[in-house]
Design an enzyme around this catalytic site. Structure first.
Site, mmCIF file in Angstrom:
data_model
loop_
_atom_site.group_PDB
_atom_site.id
_atom_site.type_symbol
_atom_site.label_atom_id
_atom_site.label_comp_id
_atom_site.label_asym_id
_atom_site.label_seq_id
_atom_site.Cartn_x
_atom_site.Cartn_y
_atom_site.Cartn_z
ATOM 1 N N ARG A 84 43.340 15.990 17.424
ATOM 2 C CA ARG A 84 42.952 17.162 18.208
ATOM 3 C C ARG A 84 44.114 18.126 18.416
ATOM 4 O O ARG A 84 43.948 19.159 19.072
ATOM 5 C CB ARG A 84 42.475 16.694 19.574
ATOM 6 C CG ARG A 84 40.996 16.874 19.849
ATOM 7 C CD ARG A 84 40.756 16.281 21.230
ATOM 8 N NE ARG A 84 39.517 16.684 21.827
ATOM 9 C CZ ARG A 84 38.382 15.985 21.738
ATOM 10 N NH1 ARG A 84 38.325 14.899 21.016
ATOM 11 N NH2 ARG A 84 37.320 16.393 22.387
ATOM 12 N N ARG A 108 23.036 18.095 27.239
ATOM 13 C CA ARG A 108 23.563 16.736 27.168
ATOM 14 C C ARG A 108 23.903 16.210 28.579
ATOM 15 O O ARG A 108 23.759 15.026 28.851
ATOM 16 C CB ARG A 108 24.806 16.699 26.273
ATOM 17 C CG ARG A 108 25.318 15.293 26.036
ATOM 18 C CD ARG A 108 26.337 15.245 24.919
ATOM 19 N NE ARG A 108 27.656 15.605 25.380
ATOM 20 C CZ ARG A 108 28.718 15.719 24.587
ATOM 21 N NH1 ARG A 108 28.601 15.533 23.292
ATOM 22 N NH2 ARG A 108 29.891 16.031 25.064
ATOM 23 N N ARG A 126 28.213 12.141 31.906
ATOM 24 C CA ARG A 126 29.637 12.436 31.784
ATOM 25 C C ARG A 126 30.034 13.537 32.747
ATOM 26 O O ARG A 126 29.431 14.608 32.761
ATOM 27 C CB ARG A 126 29.951 12.871 30.340
ATOM 28 C CG ARG A 126 30.081 11.703 29.404
ATOM 29 C CD ARG A 126 30.226 12.158 27.973
ATOM 30 N NE ARG A 126 31.291 13.143 27.769
ATOM 31 C CZ ARG A 126 31.707 13.515 26.565
ATOM 32 N NH1 ARG A 126 31.164 13.001 25.490
ATOM 33 N NH2 ARG A 126 32.663 14.413 26.455
ATOM 34 N N ARG A 135 37.019 22.987 28.276
ATOM 35 C CA ARG A 135 37.086 22.201 27.039
ATOM 36 C C ARG A 135 37.008 23.107 25.823
ATOM 37 O O ARG A 135 37.682 22.870 24.815
ATOM 38 C CB ARG A 135 35.961 21.167 27.005
ATOM 39 C CG ARG A 135 36.255 19.989 27.919
ATOM 40 C CD ARG A 135 35.017 19.250 28.324
ATOM 41 N NE ARG A 135 34.344 18.632 27.206
ATOM 42 C CZ ARG A 135 33.052 18.303 27.209
ATOM 43 N NH1 ARG A 135 32.304 18.567 28.255
ATOM 44 N NH2 ARG A 135 32.522 17.721 26.161
HETATM 45 P P1 ADP Z 1 33.780 16.260 23.172
HETATM 46 O O1 ADP Z 1 32.357 16.220 23.523
HETATM 47 O O2 ADP Z 1 34.553 17.294 23.917
HETATM 48 O O3 ADP Z 1 34.015 16.298 21.689
HETATM 49 P P2 ADP Z 1 35.025 13.621 23.339
HETATM 50 O O4 ADP Z 1 34.075 12.576 23.720
HETATM 51 O O5 ADP Z 1 35.529 13.639 21.944
HETATM 52 O O6 ADP Z 1 34.374 14.963 23.775
HETATM 53 O O7 ADP Z 1 36.307 13.570 24.304
HETATM 54 C C1 ADP Z 1 36.191 13.657 25.704
HETATM 55 C C2 ADP Z 1 37.555 13.856 26.351
HETATM 56 O O8 ADP Z 1 38.426 12.771 25.974
HETATM 57 C C3 ADP Z 1 38.307 15.108 25.913
HETATM 58 O O9 ADP Z 1 37.932 16.256 26.632
HETATM 59 C C4 ADP Z 1 39.773 14.664 26.207
HETATM 60 O O10 ADP Z 1 40.065 14.733 27.572
HETATM 61 C C5 ADP Z 1 39.774 13.204 25.807
HETATM 62 N N1 ADP Z 1 40.146 13.054 24.379
HETATM 63 C C6 ADP Z 1 39.346 12.600 23.375
HETATM 64 N N2 ADP Z 1 40.006 12.607 22.201
HETATM 65 C C7 ADP Z 1 41.263 13.069 22.460
HETATM 66 C C8 ADP Z 1 42.413 13.333 21.668
HETATM 67 N N3 ADP Z 1 42.411 13.109 20.345
HETATM 68 N N4 ADP Z 1 43.525 13.805 22.274
HETATM 69 C C9 ADP Z 1 43.544 14.031 23.592
HETATM 70 N N5 ADP Z 1 42.498 13.832 24.393
HETATM 71 C C10 ADP Z 1 41.360 13.359 23.857
#
Ligand code: ADP
Length: 191
Positions: free
Chosen positions: A89, A128, A134, A146
């Site tokens: 990310r 969602r 969540r 986000r």
């Molecule tokens: P989204 O629906 O935003 O794609 P995710 O389920 O992938 O959500 O991630 C939810 C949260 O978990 C992110 O907003 C972040 O806080 C944390 N997170 C997930 N993956 C990473 C990453 N690779 N680096 C930093 N934080 C992460």
């Protein structure tokens, strides 16, 4: 090995499509969001730390995330490949992933970017929120956070893979099945 990065903004459909890709290609699914949520639920030290960032829509710091991801990758012996969902990310995460895969004598095969307009993303995340439970889905301000974090820190990762000629854009609008077909076609063209 077939190692895929599934890329796209929050709400682009990475989780849904990952399930189909792992089934079809027999890959190991590594979703950093799911792994963090597992730690949150089990109230581990990592979970307690991650929560402070996640609930606000911020990224968990790179060093924490990279360490966790390395642990997960090395748990699997002789995998057919990985699908990385929600990782990398940031550019430092992408560099760390390249280095880790190099140590395993493999590399990223392709980054598939699900492209979805921002208005559609906001609608999907709002829907969602009704079922996901969540905290980061429930509040429009946190959703906006986000999306901002995505645009600022995560969108540049696309250029990182494009420079290696590994980025493939996938239209993320349409039925779930039709998007899966687009992903299969892009993967099969690269295999
Ligand atoms: P989204 O629906 O935003 O794609 P995710 O389920 O992938 O959500 O991630 C939810 C949260 O978990 C992110 O907003 C972040 O806080 C944390 N997170 C997930 N993956 C990473 C990453 N690779 N680096 C930093 N934080 C992460």
């Amino acid at each position: 090995m077939l190692n895929i990065v599934l890329f796209g903004p929050p709400g682009a459909g990475k989780g849904t499509q990952s399930e189909r890709l792992i089934e079809h290609y027999g890959l190991v699914h590594l979703s950093t969001g799911d792994i963090f949520r597992f730690h949150l639920k089990n109230e581990t030290e990592l979970g307690k730390l991650a929560r402070t960032y996640m609930d606000q829509g911020h990224l968990v710091p790179d060093e924490v995330t990279i360490h966790m991801l390395k642990d997960e990758v090395t748990k699997h012996s002789n995998p057919k490949g990985f699908i990385f969902d929600g990782f990398p990310r940031t550019n430092p995460q992408a560099e760390a992933l390249d280095e880790l895969l190099r140590e395993l004598n493999t590399t990223i095969s392709v980054m598939l970017g699900l492209e979805v307009p921002e208005e559609e993303l906001k609608t999907r995340l709002k829907n969602r929120a009704l079922s996901s439970g969540r905290a980061d889905d429930a509040d429009p301000e946190i959703i906006a956070n986000r999306i901002n974090v995505y645009n600022r820190e995560t969108a540049p990762v696309k250029a990182y893979y494009a420079a290696q000629d590994k980025y493939v854009a996938i239209d993320g609008i349409g039925s779930i099945d039709s998007i899966t077909e687009r992903l299969f076609a892009a993967i099969d063209a690269r295999k």
